[in-house]
Design an enzyme around this catalytic site. Structure first.
Site, mmCIF file in Angstrom:
data_model
loop_
_atom_site.group_PDB
_atom_site.id
_atom_site.type_symbol
_atom_site.label_atom_id
_atom_site.label_comp_id
_atom_site.label_asym_id
_atom_site.label_seq_id
_atom_site.Cartn_x
_atom_site.Cartn_y
_atom_site.Cartn_z
ATOM 1 N N ASP A 22 -3.516 8.090 14.877
ATOM 2 C CA ASP A 22 -2.572 8.852 14.063
ATOM 3 C C ASP A 22 -1.168 8.273 14.234
ATOM 4 O O ASP A 22 -0.610 8.298 15.328
ATOM 5 C CB ASP A 22 -2.618 10.315 14.528
ATOM 6 C CG ASP A 22 -1.715 11.233 13.740
ATOM 7 O OD1 ASP A 22 -0.867 10.759 12.949
ATOM 8 O OD2 ASP A 22 -1.844 12.462 13.924
ATOM 9 N N ILE A 23 -0.597 7.783 13.158
ATOM 10 C CA ILE A 23 0.728 7.161 13.228
ATOM 11 C C ILE A 23 1.806 8.158 13.643
ATOM 12 O O ILE A 23 2.797 7.789 14.258
ATOM 13 C CB ILE A 23 1.084 6.460 11.897
ATOM 14 C CG1 ILE A 23 2.258 5.488 12.105
ATOM 15 C CG2 ILE A 23 1.382 7.483 10.793
ATOM 16 C CD1 ILE A 23 2.466 4.525 10.963
ATOM 17 N N GLY B 187 -1.828 11.373 2.002
ATOM 18 C CA GLY B 187 -2.076 10.282 2.933
ATOM 19 C C GLY B 187 -1.067 10.224 4.067
ATOM 20 O O GLY B 187 -0.691 11.246 4.648
ATOM 21 N N VAL B 188 -0.621 9.009 4.390
ATOM 22 C CA VAL B 188 0.345 8.786 5.461
ATOM 23 C C VAL B 188 1.632 9.563 5.183
ATOM 24 O O VAL B 188 2.203 10.193 6.078
ATOM 25 C CB VAL B 188 0.661 7.275 5.608
ATOM 26 C CG1 VAL B 188 1.820 7.047 6.560
ATOM 27 C CG2 VAL B 188 -0.570 6.521 6.083
ATOM 28 N N ASP B 189 2.078 9.534 3.943
ATOM 29 C CA ASP B 189 3.318 10.217 3.559
ATOM 30 C C ASP B 189 3.253 11.708 3.875
ATOM 31 O O ASP B 189 4.157 12.267 4.503
ATOM 32 C CB ASP B 189 3.559 9.993 2.064
ATOM 33 C CG ASP B 189 4.970 10.349 1.610
ATOM 34 O OD1 ASP B 189 5.890 10.388 2.451
ATOM 35 O OD2 ASP B 189 5.146 10.559 0.394
ATOM 36 N N SER C 95 -0.290 0.643 1.111
ATOM 37 C CA SER C 95 -0.968 0.570 -0.193
ATOM 38 C C SER C 95 -2.484 0.482 -0.131
ATOM 39 O O SER C 95 -3.137 0.432 -1.170
ATOM 40 C CB SER C 95 -0.421 -0.577 -1.059
ATOM 41 O OG SER C 95 0.901 -0.309 -1.449
ATOM 42 N N GLY D 289 -4.618 2.731 1.020
ATOM 43 C CA GLY D 289 -5.281 4.022 0.883
ATOM 44 C C GLY D 289 -5.417 4.411 -0.571
ATOM 45 O O GLY D 289 -6.048 3.719 -1.374
ATOM 46 N N ILE D 290 -4.750 5.491 -0.918
ATOM 47 C CA ILE D 290 -4.869 6.044 -2.271
ATOM 48 C C ILE D 290 -4.368 5.081 -3.352
ATOM 49 O O ILE D 290 -4.795 5.154 -4.499
ATOM 50 C CB ILE D 290 -4.162 7.412 -2.354
ATOM 51 C CG1 ILE D 290 -4.590 8.174 -3.597
ATOM 52 C CG2 ILE D 290 -2.652 7.254 -2.274
ATOM 53 C CD1 ILE D 290 -4.256 9.638 -3.560
ATOM 54 N N TYR D 291 -3.493 4.143 -2.983
ATOM 55 C CA TYR D 291 -2.980 3.181 -3.966
ATOM 56 C C TYR D 291 -3.960 2.049 -4.245
ATOM 57 O O TYR D 291 -3.742 1.245 -5.143
ATOM 58 C CB TYR D 291 -1.630 2.620 -3.536
ATOM 59 C CG TYR D 291 -0.456 3.554 -3.830
ATOM 60 C CD1 TYR D 291 -0.622 4.829 -4.351
ATOM 61 C CD2 TYR D 291 0.834 3.135 -3.560
ATOM 62 C CE1 TYR D 291 0.446 5.666 -4.600
ATOM 63 C CE2 TYR D 291 1.921 3.960 -3.818
ATOM 64 C CZ TYR D 291 1.719 5.221 -4.337
ATOM 65 O OH TYR D 291 2.805 6.035 -4.593
#
Length: 170
Positions: A9-10, A31-33, A117, A119-121
């Site tokens: 986990d970042i 996601g990360v955001d 980019s 992941g979801i991108y």
């Protein structure tokens, strides 16, 4: 600069700065955001609104407080959305280069990166890994440790394999 892989986990990384794979609006997302905004608390969003009223361009980077996370700063980068037709690799590598430039401006020596980019991108995993490792490896920076934080075994395995190739070529 040392490049290390961490699976996890970042938002829990004890580093000077964590890199957020943000969207151009800079108001949180998935996601990360989303994870960074949740972990950092309302101070991260408040700082985004104040510092980036018009958001950020794809490939660019800017910083905010890290709020309640162990890190001191969040360096937000806007990766290209491959699924939406943003396939210019230079926009992806720019995220890593610009993040390091911002880290240098801040005096950050340890920085944790997600795989931007991928992941979801929808950026193809192998190319996303190569873009990250190659850009970090070739960077001229004061950052001493770049930590690539993989969320999931497949991503970690792909990064580990690429780092292994990098170390063999030294």
């Amino acid at each position: 600069m040392q490049i290390n892989l961490v699976e996890g986990d970042i938002t829990t990384q004890d580093v000077d700065a964590v890199v957020n794979a943000a969207n151009s609006r800079m108001r949180g997302g998935g996601g990360v955001d989303g994870a960074i905004h949740r972990a950092g608390g309302p101070a991260v969003l408040e700082d985004c609104r104040k510092r980036f009223p018009d958001g950020l361009a794809t490939g660019d980077a800017g910083w905010t407080t890290a709020g309640e996370m162990p890190a001191r700063w969040v360096i937000h980068v806007v990766g290209p959305n491959y699924r939406a037709g943003q396939t210019d690799r230079s926009l992806l590598t720019s995220c890593y280069s610009r993040a390091l430039e911002v880290a240098d401006e801040l005096g950050a020596r340890t920085v944790a990166f997600p795989l931007v980019s991928a992941g979801i991108y929808g950026w193809p995993l192998d190319d996303a890994v190569d873009a990250a490792v190659t850009t970090l490896r070739d960077a001229r920076t004061q950052v001493e440790e770049a930590r690539i934080v993989a969320f999931g075994r497949d991503t970690a395995d792909a990064i580990r394999a690429r780092l292994s190739q990098f170390h063999q070529g030294m």
